[in-house]
Design a protein around this motif. Sequence first.
Motif, PDB file in Angstrom:
ATOM      1  N   LEU B 216       0.787  -0.923  -0.353  1.00 23.85           N
ATOM      2  CA  LEU B 216       0.135  -0.440   0.145  1.00 23.85           C
ATOM      3  C   LEU B 216       1.194   0.797   0.020  1.00 23.85           C
ATOM      4  N   LYS B 219       1.903   4.020   3.036  1.00 24.03           N
ATOM      5  CA  LYS B 219       1.849   3.407   4.329  1.00 24.03           C
ATOM      6  C   LYS B 219       3.429   2.347   4.127  1.00 24.03           C
ATOM      7  N   THR B 220       3.009   0.792   3.498  1.00 23.81           N
ATOM      8  CA  THR B 220       3.883   0.365   2.952  1.00 23.81           C
ATOM      9  C   THR B 220       5.463   0.666   2.471  1.00 23.81           C
ATOM     10  N   LEU B 221       5.451   2.005   1.590  1.00 20.92           N
ATOM     11  CA  LEU B 221       5.720   2.716   1.137  1.00 20.92           C
ATOM     12  C   LEU B 221       5.764   3.266   0.939  1.00 20.92           C
ATOM     13  N   THR B 222       6.278   5.146   0.721  1.00 22.60           N
ATOM     14  CA  THR B 222       6.290   6.295  -0.146  1.00 22.60           C
ATOM     15  C   THR B 222       6.042   6.727  -1.695  1.00 22.60           C
TER      16      THR B 222
END
Lengths: 281, 467
Positions: B216, B219-222
């Motif tokens: 996502l 969240k998980t990665l920006t």
Amino acid sequence: MFKILKHQKLGPKMQFMELDAPLVSRKAEPGQFIVLRVNETGERIPLTIADFNRKKGTVTIVFQEMGKTTHLLATKNAGDSISDVLGPLGNPSEIEHFGNVICIGGGIGVAPVYPLARKLKQKGNKVTSIIGYRSKNYVFWEDKMKNASNKVLITTNDGTYGEKGFVTDVLKKLMDGRELIDRIFAIGPAIMMKAVSDLTREKEIKTIVSLNSLMVCGMGMCGACRVIVGGETKFTCADGPDFDAHLVDFNILMKRLDTYKEEEKISFEKWKAEVDYYEES
Amino acid sequence: MKNLNKKQVTMQEQSAEERKHNFNEVPLGYSKEEAILEASRCLQCSTHPCIDGCPVHINIPDFIKAIKEDNVQLAIDIIHKSDSLPAVTGRVCPQEDQCQAVCIMGKVGDPIAIGRLERYAADWDLQNREGGKIKLPTKEKSNGKNIAIVGSGPSGLACAGDLIKNGYNVTVFEGFHKTGGVLAYGIPEFRLPKSIVQEEINMLNKFGVKFATDALIGKTLTIQELMRDEFDAVFIGAGAGLPRFMHIPGENLAGVYSANEFLTRVNLMKAYKFPQYDTPIKIAKKVAVIGGGNVAMDSARTALRLGAEHVFLIYRRSRKEMPARNEEILHAEEEGIDFNLLTNPVRYVGDEKGFVKTIECIKMRLGEKDASGRRRPIPIDGSEFTLDIDQVIVAIGTTPNPIIPRTTAGLKTGHHGVILADENGATSVKGVFAGGDIVTGAATVITAMGAGRKAADSIDKYLKGKI
């Protein structure tokens, strides 16, 4: 696929798992959660992150075997893999130097309280943790909580360990004591969080609860997890999961949590028959 | 001049009685003979307004000619030049408002059934792929540049399809465990079989597009991390995923769903196969669906297939203003959906356990035109009435999901939180492009695909230093 690196039983129907999920671990903060799916026909369930190790790239979950999915997950061993782990989701708990902080964990809710208390203590707060369990054999992470807190008070419903009674009984005593309480965090069953909230509302002690709503997506697109906070509809996954307890409509939360009771039973019974499950007493 | 065949060749479909009890696809597609017959109706006019009517500018007259000559491989090759998901668009595009709306034949009779012919060519292609005869389109040599695509819905897939052809390394990030975005979670099986969506995505995968699920972005990665770590440009096609509610009393009772939740449970999580699949859905007797768009029709027809005895569709304007495709409205009517037009919900009342039991509605009349150009619905005082129901599905639209704007410094947003992008799809952050519903607000699959293609072109120019 996500590998299970460790699996231990913490108590009756209480399981500890360490998952290999480097991308989740890298960013995880206290208060956040993951959504996992065990296999291809599985449902998505949210679980609060109980710990994380960025170096090892792991996240820890602690869960109670309740319905099919959690029972199925508990049958998985270290070395097995599960289909999906998504996270870290939700907003991290707001942690700063508040002063005198009480962290309350009820049952399985003690697990997510642990990283929260640890970080609160690191930020220079004086952390008193109240952790409540059903009975002595349900007690877990006492040592970890002692490390993460300045003081730990334990309750069991039946008095077989620590003080007899509920976390609210101990909280009440602390509130009646001389020391001012600057903030309270409470994580546990909805009914416990409601009881804490009712108690602290009168004295206007800011209380933060981590809501455990039903959830499907975990990323704000479905609204299954909606709750009423301060008269407004909020999504637990996108706006929470931490909310000001005094603004939460716990009645709606609890009623919505029961939406699929019948279906959960059907699903669990079917699974038990399929795997010839032996229920421990 | 030869006699014009003014009537479209009809497409076979499951009867309403039969289909309302199953999740199988409703229209069954053209046979070879039917397709050739329909293709023969095309005048091959020199002005080809259909091409301009198509948001991705498929060379429609040429592919129709190829079908007429029974050269389906050529037809699909022509389509693939502009559209990487023809089996999808052949089914869900509102052709009647686009290519078919401007078809010259429409002036004297029925326009050419372009969508059905597109579907015919695409299904032929899918069947041949299953037979192991895969012919990948040609692509340029890798140029070593890495592009991240956020979201695996229509705009992301279209963008990925074009970029991979142009020699880029493309990774598509998807928050869900399954790819396809709205094609996977939103549009029901009976309108768009999921196997078709996955086959189209498999094709992109075979062509070199990488897919990362359970990721996502925000969240998980920006976005910043993507730009910093690996990628030369990013395309955001995250869709308009945030469901709107009416904020009326009782809307949070158990049994009240957003259409997104209802459809996600059924389509993505396969709750219609519960308990074989673990995700449950409440099987209701009387269902109220609020809204008048395609999503409302999908929800109503899904509720019926799950076993509802009666489905009320409650829409505040009249049938004329309904945003749903006419075909979908007709299908819903044929299946017995009970349309309650010029009606709006006022509140929901539940039982002691917190389950919704009744809906209170008010009748509406139409006033002057509003900003949308449609006549504004006005409540008629004293016209309140109640209906007994045990499930509500709120399908009144969605707004962009705020996760990416909230976590991307400098990314400018506008009304309802849409990401602001210029005519090239460029956002306020250098190297970051956006398109589809997250820029326009909720629209159609094909407009999102058009935006994805446009952005692919812009990314290509940007990385070659041309803009």
